[in-house]
Design a protein around this motif. Structure first.
Motif, PDB file in Angstrom:
ATOM      1  N   MET A  18      -8.873 -32.013   2.634  1.00  0.00           N
ATOM      2  CA  MET A  18      -7.985 -33.140   2.349  1.00  0.00           C
ATOM      3  C   MET A  18      -6.628 -32.634   1.860  1.00  0.00           C
ATOM      4  O   MET A  18      -5.588 -33.136   2.278  1.00  0.00           O
ATOM      5  CB  MET A  18      -8.621 -34.067   1.309  1.00  0.00           C
ATOM      6  N   HIS A  19      -6.641 -31.612   1.020  1.00  0.00           N
ATOM      7  CA  HIS A  19      -5.382 -31.068   0.509  1.00  0.00           C
ATOM      8  C   HIS A  19      -4.556 -30.458   1.652  1.00  0.00           C
ATOM      9  O   HIS A  19      -3.342 -30.663   1.721  1.00  0.00           O
ATOM     10  CB  HIS A  19      -5.658 -30.022  -0.573  1.00  0.00           C
ATOM     11  N   VAL A  20      -5.197 -29.707   2.531  1.00  0.00           N
ATOM     12  CA  VAL A  20      -4.491 -29.058   3.640  1.00  0.00           C
ATOM     13  C   VAL A  20      -3.878 -30.106   4.566  1.00  0.00           C
ATOM     14  O   VAL A  20      -2.704 -29.998   4.955  1.00  0.00           O
ATOM     15  CB  VAL A  20      -5.439 -28.124   4.425  1.00  0.00           C
ATOM     16  N   GLY A  36      -4.902 -26.017  -2.816  1.00  0.00           N
ATOM     17  CA  GLY A  36      -5.163 -27.098  -3.761  1.00  0.00           C
ATOM     18  C   GLY A  36      -6.249 -26.760  -4.761  1.00  0.00           C
ATOM     19  O   GLY A  36      -6.930 -27.644  -5.283  1.00  0.00           O
ATOM     20  N   ASP A  70       4.600 -29.323   3.545  1.00  0.00           N
ATOM     21  CA  ASP A  70       4.379 -28.140   2.713  1.00  0.00           C
ATOM     22  C   ASP A  70       3.681 -27.031   3.484  1.00  0.00           C
ATOM     23  O   ASP A  70       3.698 -25.874   3.065  1.00  0.00           O
ATOM     24  CB  ASP A  70       3.562 -28.502   1.465  1.00  0.00           C
ATOM     25  N   VAL A 125      -4.088 -22.504   5.396  1.00  0.00           N
ATOM     26  CA  VAL A 125      -3.192 -22.375   4.238  1.00  0.00           C
ATOM     27  C   VAL A 125      -2.623 -20.976   4.114  1.00  0.00           C
ATOM     28  O   VAL A 125      -1.683 -20.766   3.345  1.00  0.00           O
ATOM     29  CB  VAL A 125      -3.848 -22.800   2.901  1.00  0.00           C
ATOM     30  N   GLN A 128      -2.898 -22.014  -4.575  1.00  0.00           N
ATOM     31  CA  GLN A 128      -2.054 -23.206  -4.706  1.00  0.00           C
ATOM     32  C   GLN A 128      -1.984 -23.970  -3.393  1.00  0.00           C
ATOM     33  O   GLN A 128      -2.095 -25.192  -3.374  1.00  0.00           O
ATOM     34  CB  GLN A 128      -0.643 -22.808  -5.158  1.00  0.00           C
ATOM     35  N   ASP A 129      -1.767 -23.246  -2.296  1.00  0.00           N
ATOM     36  CA  ASP A 129      -1.686 -23.904  -0.996  1.00  0.00           C
ATOM     37  C   ASP A 129      -3.014 -24.564  -0.612  1.00  0.00           C
ATOM     38  O   ASP A 129      -3.032 -25.516   0.150  1.00  0.00           O
ATOM     39  CB  ASP A 129      -1.262 -22.919   0.096  1.00  0.00           C
ATOM     40  N   ARG A 134     -12.441 -31.272  -0.593  1.00  0.00           N
ATOM     41  CA  ARG A 134     -11.215 -31.211  -1.390  1.00  0.00           C
ATOM     42  C   ARG A 134     -10.156 -30.376  -0.697  1.00  0.00           C
ATOM     43  O   ARG A 134      -8.992 -30.772  -0.602  1.00  0.00           O
ATOM     44  CB  ARG A 134     -11.505 -30.630  -2.781  1.00  0.00           C
ATOM     45  N   VAL A 135     -10.524 -29.206  -0.213  1.00  0.00           N
ATOM     46  CA  VAL A 135      -9.557 -28.296   0.401  1.00  0.00           C
ATOM     47  C   VAL A 135      -9.056 -28.868   1.727  1.00  0.00           C
ATOM     48  O   VAL A 135      -7.853 -28.838   1.998  1.00  0.00           O
ATOM     49  CB  VAL A 135     -10.151 -26.876   0.562  1.00  0.00           C
ATOM     50  N   ARG A 158      -3.073 -33.198   3.870  1.00  0.00           N
ATOM     51  CA  ARG A 158      -1.984 -33.877   3.168  1.00  0.00           C
ATOM     52  C   ARG A 158      -0.747 -32.978   3.105  1.00  0.00           C
ATOM     53  O   ARG A 158       0.364 -33.430   3.359  1.00  0.00           O
ATOM     54  CB  ARG A 158      -2.431 -34.261   1.753  1.00  0.00           C
ATOM     55  N   ALA A 159      -0.941 -31.696   2.803  1.00  0.00           N
ATOM     56  CA  ALA A 159       0.185 -30.766   2.705  1.00  0.00           C
ATOM     57  C   ALA A 159       0.886 -30.614   4.058  1.00  0.00           C
ATOM     58  O   ALA A 159       2.113 -30.509   4.120  1.00  0.00           O
ATOM     59  CB  ALA A 159      -0.288 -29.413   2.187  1.00  0.00           C
TER      60      ALA A 159
END
Length: 174
Positions: free
Chosen positions: A36-38, A136, A46, A124, A133-134, A33-34, A40-41
């Protein structure tokens, strides 16, 4: 009581989406999850674009992504000169932070998952929002729980970590 098997809703492809599907997504490994979020950001601007590399050489990044996301077809590599330029932008402190986090990983942790999570958290630390938040993550408390579970060697003492805490911890004399 019988398990609920009726769909909660239909997916865009018309297939059923059940409560079991939702629960399975929520149980997904935090590293996936983290990461993938990083990524994508970073692609969305971001986070600095170098965060997309997780600070790894391209072959290692692709191998890690294949392990974390085996359902993805083989990813196409960037031209090596472009990737090296991107990776060269990763500040040395981020590599050091990732190594220090990995050193605090649970002894029985899967090394690929703990490295991925440590590298994603190091990346992040460059974002403009709060660390949780950064990354995710749903809340500061969820970040604390994640860190306690995956990096028990961190001297958290129950305090909610933020970016400033991470950098103070990193800069403490050994």
């Amino acid at each position: 009581m019988a398990a609920c098997v009726s769909p909660l809703l239909l997916r865009p492809d018309g297939q059923r989406f059940t409560l079991a599907d939702q629960l399975a997504q929520e149980r997904q490994e935090p590293a996936e999850r983290v990461v993938m979020h990083v990524m994508r950001a970073a692609q969305q601007g971001d986070l600095p674009l170098y965060a997309w590399t997780l600070g790894l050489p391209q072959a290692e990044l692709l191998a890690m992504l294949h392990t974390l996301f085996p359902e993805l077809s083989p990813l196409q590599a960037l031209p090596e000169p472009h990737y090296r330029l991107l990776q060269a932008q990763v500040p040395p402190r981020k590599h050091r932070l990732a190594r220090c986090l990995q050193a605090c990983a649970a002894p029985d942790a899967d090394p690929v998952h703990s490295e991925a999570l440590a590298r994603a958290l190091a990346m992040v630390s460059a974002g403009e929002s709060e660390l949780w938040q950064d990354a995710g993550i749903a809340s500061p408390q969820a970040l604390l729980a994640l860190l306690q579970a995956h990096f028990p060697g961190l001297p958290l003492a129950g305090q909610l970590p933020d970016k400033a805490w991470l950098w103070r911890w990193l800069d403490q004399p050994a």
